[in-house]
Enzyme design. Structure first.
Site, PDB file in Angstrom:
ATOM      1  N   LYS A 198      42.712  53.491 -26.332  1.00  0.00           N
ATOM      2  CA  LYS A 198      42.007  54.044 -25.166  1.00  0.00           C
ATOM      3  C   LYS A 198      42.208  55.566 -25.079  1.00  0.00           C
ATOM      4  CE  LYS A 198      42.777  49.866 -22.407  1.00  0.00           C
ATOM      5  NZ  LYS A 198      41.515  49.172 -22.162  1.00  0.00           N
ATOM      6  N   GLN A 218      45.059  53.223 -18.243  1.00  0.00           N
ATOM      7  CA  GLN A 218      43.869  54.004 -17.850  1.00  0.00           C
ATOM      8  C   GLN A 218      44.236  55.419 -17.402  1.00  0.00           C
ATOM      9  OE1 GLN A 218      40.910  53.068 -18.421  1.00  0.00           O
ATOM     10  NE2 GLN A 218      41.174  50.879 -18.757  1.00  0.00           N
ATOM     11  N   CYS A 270      38.756  41.719 -16.558  1.00  0.00           N
ATOM     12  CA  CYS A 270      40.125  41.190 -16.688  1.00  0.00           C
ATOM     13  C   CYS A 270      40.946  41.496 -15.442  1.00  0.00           C
ATOM     14  CB  CYS A 270      40.825  41.739 -17.931  1.00  0.00           C
ATOM     15  SG  CYS A 270      40.051  41.238 -19.438  1.00  0.00           S
TER      16      CYS A 270
HETATM   17  N1  PMP Z   1      45.990  47.466 -18.317  1.00  0.00           N
HETATM   18  C1  PMP Z   1      44.868  48.062 -17.972  1.00  0.00           C
HETATM   19  C2  PMP Z   1      44.780  48.783 -16.657  1.00  0.00           C
HETATM   20  C3  PMP Z   1      43.776  48.047 -18.845  1.00  0.00           C
HETATM   21  O1  PMP Z   1      42.637  48.654 -18.508  1.00  0.00           O
HETATM   22  C4  PMP Z   1      43.898  47.368 -20.083  1.00  0.00           C
HETATM   23  C5  PMP Z   1      42.750  47.305 -21.071  1.00  0.00           C
HETATM   24  N2  PMP Z   1      41.517  46.976 -20.520  1.00  0.00           N
HETATM   25  C6  PMP Z   1      45.113  46.764 -20.388  1.00  0.00           C
HETATM   26  C7  PMP Z   1      46.135  46.836 -19.483  1.00  0.00           C
HETATM   27  C8  PMP Z   1      45.327  46.043 -21.681  1.00  0.00           C
HETATM   28  O2  PMP Z   1      45.321  46.932 -22.736  1.00  0.00           O
HETATM   29  P1  PMP Z   1      45.319  46.427 -24.239  1.00  0.00           P
HETATM   30  O3  PMP Z   1      44.189  45.449 -24.356  1.00  0.00           O
HETATM   31  O4  PMP Z   1      45.096  47.675 -25.029  1.00  0.00           O
HETATM   32  O5  PMP Z   1      46.633  45.796 -24.506  1.00  0.00           O
END
Ligand code: PMP
Length: 406
Positions: A226, A203, A364
């Site tokens: 992202k 982020q 999550c």
């Molecule tokens: N860490 C953080 C702080 C996140 O916001 C996210 C995605 N929501 C992830 C890890 C995981 O990223 P990815 O799904 O692209 O592997």
């Protein structure tokens, strides 16, 4: 460059779409950002003009694809100011980057009874891989808590770190609370005690300039999707000395030097950690999103997003019964909240019917929900293309929903 929001918005065709007949407002950028024309065109160009499998073949198309793929590695090196290109490893995403380090670092450096410290505000993908590793290695996990404002209690680090502590893992910016964690300070405390630091930057890199040398963290991970890039590409930065020592993560083509049934030797960095055919097209197209970030300027978009954030917070504060989760002094473009007596899902669903995409639920990050004793929140998150006018539309819609449901 002057911040030209109209030019920026013109790069993102999806922003002209209608949802249920309403103009589309996208406030779910922390989950994934929309893709600019530059990225979409790069993907098309690669397939139309120079596609081939990289590194091994001796023909024009493969050579050109290889050169472009490796150029993006260098672009990433410059983007985060890594010392060397070999310190940049392409993965599938932040999740895979964490899993890679949890496995390969764990194999090399973690012994029975060792300790790993995880911050309480982590995304599941920066918790579960460490739990799996701890189980495999008989190691212990300790938690670095956060306070009611959503700030890490780093004063507790000194007592949490023991002679058995190997690594601290922490998000640069929380995907729920928006807190910008003091990574430099955490790294300073950790390194004084010979503890390594893994930073989840999923982020962060799209909101502020990140300089891995200045932070001095040992590992830093983020996802292309992202940062206005394609899905299926992640970055793992690691210090060369550590990556060199760590065990391979996956076996296969590309990661070997020589294979025989009497024993196999491994390739050098970064290829040692890039088994098999990578996501060639998307890595190359990711270069186009890094170009865009350069064109706009990360500092420029940070000040744009901060203004949006300030405006949104001050407008949300006027809504009766609204409670924020995460009010750290140092925070970035994520706002989580609930409104007394209304379920977050209902707010999300009704906003969607008005063309406004937000995220609801636990994001999550169950431990954050457990901290506050809640099931979920409404989360809005901004990107370079959002506007004050969109926030006004959102506030108007939210007030309508509150009036309807209360
Ligand atoms: N860490 C953080 C702080 C996140 O916001 C996210 C995605 N929501 C992830 C890890 C995981 O990223 P990815 O799904 O692209 O592997």
């Amino acid at each position: 460059m002057e911040y030209n929001i109209n030019t920026i918005r013109s790069y993102f065709p999806i922003l002209n779409e209608k949802v249920y007949g309403k103009p589309f407002i996208y406030f779910d950028n922390a989950a994934s950002t929309q893709k600019p024309l530059q990225v979409l065109e790069a993907e098309k160009r690669i397939h139309n003009e120079y596609y081939g499998n990289i590194h091994r073949a001796a023909h024009y198309m493969a050579d050109k694809a290889t050169a472009d793929f490796e150029n993006v590695r260098q672009q990433v090196q410059e983007f985060i100011n890594a010392v060397a290109k070999e310190e940049v490893i392409f993965t599938k995403g932040t999740t895979e980057s964490v899993n890679l380090v949890a496995f390969s670092y764990g194999e090399k450096y973690v012994q029975v009874g060792d300790e790993i410290i995880i911050s309480e505000m982590e995304h599941h993908s920066n918790i579960v891989p460490w739990q799996l590793m701890a189980k495999r290695k008989n190691a212990t996990i300790k938690i670095l808590p956060f306070n009611e404002q959503g700030e890490l209690e780093i004063g507790k680090l000194d007592e949490l770190i023991t002679t058995k502590t190997r690594l601290i893992t922490v998000a640069h910016i929380s995907n729920v609370l928006g807190t910008i964690n003091p990574i430099k300070e955490i790294v300073r405390i950790a390194h004084k005690k010979n503890v390594h630091v893994f930073v989840d930057g999923a982020q962060a890199v799209q909101h502020q300039k990140v300089d891995v040398q200045e932070l001095d963290a040992d590992f830093y991970a983020f996802s292309a999707h992202k940062t206005y890039g394609p899905n299926g590409v992640g970055i793992l930065y690691g210090k060369k000395e550590l990556l060199n020592e760590m065990s391979p993560y996956q076996g296969g083509g590309e990661m070997i030097s020589e294979v025989s049934f009497s024993g196999t030797t491994f390739n050098e960095l970064p290829y040692k950690f890039e088994a098999g055919t990578p996501n060639i097209t998307s890595v190359i197209a990711f270069g186009a999103s890094l170009d865009l970030l350069d064109e706009v300027g990360v500092d420029n978009l940070a000040s744009w997003e901060n203004k949006l954030m300030g405006f949104a917070v001050s407008e949300l504060k006027k809504i009766e019964g609204l409670r924020f989760y995460g009010e750290a002094e140092n925070r970035s473009s994520v706002i989580s909240f609930n409104i007394e007596g209304i379920h977050s899902y209902d707010i999300g669903m009704l906003l969607d019917k008005l063309g406004i995409a937000v995220r609801t639920g636990h994001h999550c990050a169950d431990p954050v929900m457990q901290h506050y004793g809640i099931q979920g929140t409404v989360r809005i998150s901004f990107a370079m293309y959002n506007t004050k006018d969109e926030i006004s539309q959102f506030i108007k819609a939210l007030k309508k929903i509150v009036a309807m449901l209360k």
